[in-house]
Design an enzyme around this catalytic site. Sequence first.
Site, mmCIF file in Angstrom:
data_model
loop_
_atom_site.group_PDB
_atom_site.id
_atom_site.type_symbol
_atom_site.label_atom_id
_atom_site.label_comp_id
_atom_site.label_asym_id
_atom_site.label_seq_id
_atom_site.Cartn_x
_atom_site.Cartn_y
_atom_site.Cartn_z
ATOM 1 N N THR A 107 0.818 -1.214 0.000
ATOM 2 C CA THR A 107 0.000 0.000 0.000
ATOM 3 C C THR A 107 0.855 1.269 0.000
ATOM 4 O O THR A 107 1.871 1.350 0.688
ATOM 5 C CB THR A 107 -0.928 0.000 1.230
ATOM 6 N N GLU A 159 -6.217 -5.589 3.809
ATOM 7 C CA GLU A 159 -6.059 -6.674 2.835
ATOM 8 C C GLU A 159 -7.259 -6.780 1.890
ATOM 9 O O GLU A 159 -7.760 -7.855 1.602
ATOM 10 C CB GLU A 159 -5.771 -8.004 3.546
ATOM 11 N N SER A 170 -14.099 -4.315 1.976
ATOM 12 C CA SER A 170 -15.300 -5.096 1.665
ATOM 13 C C SER A 170 -15.728 -4.864 0.218
ATOM 14 O O SER A 170 -16.197 -5.780 -0.472
ATOM 15 C CB SER A 170 -16.446 -4.696 2.601
#
Lengths: 379, 262
Positions: free
Chosen positions: A126, A363, A366
Amino acid sequence: MDFRLNEEQQMIQNMVREFADKELAPVAARLDEEGEFPHEIIRKMGALGLFGLPFSEEYGGTGAGYLSYALAVEEISRACASTGITYAAHCSIGAGPIYLFGTPEQKKQWVMPCAQGKMLAAFGLTEPNAGSDAGGTQTTAVPDGDGWVLNGSKCFITNAGVAKVAVITAVTDKEKGSRGISSFVVPTDTPGFKVGQPYRKLGLNASDTREIILDNVRLPKESMLGKPGEGFKQFLIALDGGRISIGALSVGIAQACLDASLKYARERVQFDQPIAKFQAVQFKLADMKMKTELARTMVYKAAWLKDQGLAFSMEAAIAKLYASEAAMQNATEAVQIYGGYGYMKDYPVERYFRDAKLMEIGEGTSEIQRLVIARLLGC
Amino acid sequence: MKMFVCIKRVPDTSEADVKIDQTGKSVDSSRFSFGINDADNYAVEEAVLIKEARGGEIKFLCIGPKDSDVVIRMSLAKGGESAVRIEDPRINQKDPLQVAKVLAAAIKREQFDLVMTGCMSADDSNMSVGVALAEELGVSHAAMVKSVEILDGKIKVKRELEGGLTEVVEMSLPAVITIQTGINVPRYAPVRGIREAQKKELKVLKLEDLGLAEEEVSEAGSRVELMKLYIPVVASNAEMIQGTPDEKAEIMAVKMVKGGLL
């Protein structure tokens, strides 16, 4: 079809549960409150062989399999989700990519000590401008003589300040977009590898999350993981496994919420009876139990598929999505059942509530899980 | 040093609702979680510590159904070479003398130096099996042991007595000792040990294998009969102490001393 865990899996589950109850549960609230990383507990987990669960014996692991690993993550996280994320990030996405894509030499050098609990690993994917859109990676790796030079920064990296090794993604060919991203195995003591101060977070305060700054980090040629341009594909695969562990972590939190709520509802008396006698509370507890069991079943299924060498991307995404939302919903209801006390730091559900939220974000959010599922459906 | 450690799988009733089943002589265990009897866990650890310090061999013994295998293998994961599980529905497990007879039959078949049991089981709490086992084997015993020292052909143990007293006993081997909780810090089974335990020998025996006749160990042959099991009614009995603060303290102190709290 057999839904029971085998004897070995039951034993691993029992052992980790006992460890978590005795070593972690009594200190979890204090660790969170003080933002203290539990070095000694991590050392003990390593000595017990917990970090070796998903890795083969050839590379220092115990070869017990991904389901056993998921059971361990769940039990650790039930007591302390901070330690759960340290554990899951280390195994699944820290050492995981090296185990999946490394050369035998890279695995011996890095996976072996990671599996034996001698060091921790981190995964630097990230970036400030590359979250869900990991293709937008801006960190660069430029050929330099017989090696590479990395420049850029990574954010929200679990274990960044405690890891001895990090897998870092960087652009090696800008023209090729996501196919121009490669991964590198970077020892964290390499000159130019710097970490920021710990982030001030909503929850998971006993885990180490920091920025990584890569300032002319010079690496030998052999530090690349796989071939140039394979980075994007690699982290998608690594994240598939990571999702199972975040699912397991979420099941741990969901179960902790249920356990605490049930105990409290039986003890708390209002209108001359325990609040567990009121249907309004019973329905909440029933829903919490239902969601926990469904999430657990899906996590175990995804882990089982992975252990069998079968396709598990869809199941891992479903497990992560459902379990993380179940954890958040259970945490919300747990605070509600506790009422005013639930809002206070004196009771554990306040911590569960803060910890649970990250499960819907880390990770793969949703929303990204729903995208993954939709794409695998053929949309 | 050849050691036997007798272990039992018991329900964890600390958090669960205990309900008497329809027979009125047992509890409904369908929702219980099970594990090794707490005191037995310390006996396992003590045996492993002795083995680590002096070498030797440990064999675990357990009477119980197939579900006990997880408990047995967990002990094997901590140390120990092999195990025997005795499964036979004819055994009356409510009678500690009969349980001791069964365990003795299994131990007698082999040479042994030291037999350890937990000092008490968490479910029936008879505190009798270890002592009766020594009688069956015809060897010395010490109960409620909280420290063990192995000497040449002998064993020196400290026993916990009432009122904070400790008794030091020296016995010749072979012997039976029943282990008190707190004697050591039971280890967690490492994952590698758990994996290896799956391959260790675990024999399952029946009465015939032990040369025992049914009437010796069955309910019909028992001199103990379980009449009834019930949960006593919880009665609250609060006494209000009157007087000046000094008088109240005096009365309270006397009551606490008499009640054995001080």
